[in-house]
Design a protein around this motif. Structure first.
Motif: not given
Length: 204
Positions: A123-141
Motif C-alpha cells: 500500500p502507498t505509504v503516508i509521509s511523516a509530514a502528515y501528523v494528527p491535528a487536535a480538532r473536534v470531529f464534526n460527526a453530524g456534518c
C-alpha cells in the motif's frame, strides 16, 4: 519522502531521466540513458514502465500504481501498442511487480496474464509530514476532502455518501484532466453537495 535505504543497510540513489516521456525518440533516449546506470537492483516507479525493457530482468522491480491509462485510448491499435509497451512487456521483463492495492494487482493479472505470485501488494505509504491535528470531529456534518478526480478515485461513491447525508462539503483535487474534472464536479453538483476546488499548493 524518498527512500534512502540506510535503515535497511542499502545505498539507494534516485535517478530521473533527463528525457521526457513524450513521443518515440525522447523515450528511446531515456531507455539508452537508463541503460548506462549501474546498480545491483533497479526499481521503476511512475509513468515510465517501458524503461524496464532497458534493464536486466533479474534485477528489476516495477511498481504499477494502476492500469487506468489504457482507458484513455480509443484506437484499438493504439490500445494494443500501449498495453504491450507499458504493461505486458515491462511486467514480463521485471523480476518482481509491486502494486499499491489488491485491485491493481487483479488488473495487472487480468490484462497481462502475469502470475499473481509475481506481484507483491505494498500500500502507498503516508509521509511523516502528515501528523494528527487536535480538532473536534464534526460527526453530524463532516467535511470531506477528496483528492483526485480521475475515474479510479471513486468520487461518485463519495458523492453518494453526501446524498445519504454523510457529508456536507467536498474538496476536489486538481490536475487529472479537464474532462474528468468537469465530469466529477458535475457528479458532486448532482448530489446537491456544496464544493470547492483546491489548486496544488493552495492552503485555503
Amino acid at each position: 519522502d524518498s527512500f534512502d535505504g540506510s535503515s535497511a543497510g542499502l545505498e539507494a540513489r534516485r535517478f530521473e531521466s533527463t528525457h521526457p516521456s513524450r513521443g518515440l525518440w525522447p523515450r528511446l533516449r531515456a531507455m539508452r540513458e537508463v541503460r548506462r546506470q549501474r546498480a545491483d537492483l533497479y526499481h521503476i516507479t511512475g509513468d515510465v514502465h517501458f524503461l524496464a525493457l532497458a534493464l536486466p530482468r533479474r534485477r528489476t522491480i516495477l511498481t504499477v500504481h494502476d492500469c487506468y491509462f489504457l482507458q484513455n485510448v480509443r484506437s484499438r491499435i493504439g490500445r494494443w501498442l500501449l498495453q504491450k509497451v507499458w504493461l505486458d512487456w515491462p511486467v514480463a521483463h521485471s523480476s518482481i511487480i509491486t502494486a499499491v492495492s489488491t485491485a491493481t494487482r487483479d488488473q495487472i493479472v487480468a490484462l497481462s496474464g502475469c502470475s499473481p505470485d509475481k506481484i507483491v501488494v505494498i500500500p502507498t505509504v503516508i509521509s511523516a509530514a502528515y501528523v494528527p491535528a487536535a480538532r473536534v470531529f464534526n460527526a453530524g456534518c463532516p467535511t470531506v476532502l477528496h483528492i483526485g478526480v480521475g475515474p479510479q478515485k471513486n468520487l461518485e461513491r463519495h458523492a453518494a455518501l453526501g446524498r445519504q447525508g454523510e457529508s456536507d462539503r467536498c474538496g476536489l483535487g486538481e490536475g487529472i484532466g479537464v474532462a474528468c474534472a468537469f465530469q466529477a464536479r458535475a457528479g458532486v453538483g448532482e448530489a446537491g453537495l456544496p464544493h470547492r476546488r483546491f489548486r496544488r499548493g493552495s492552503h485555503h
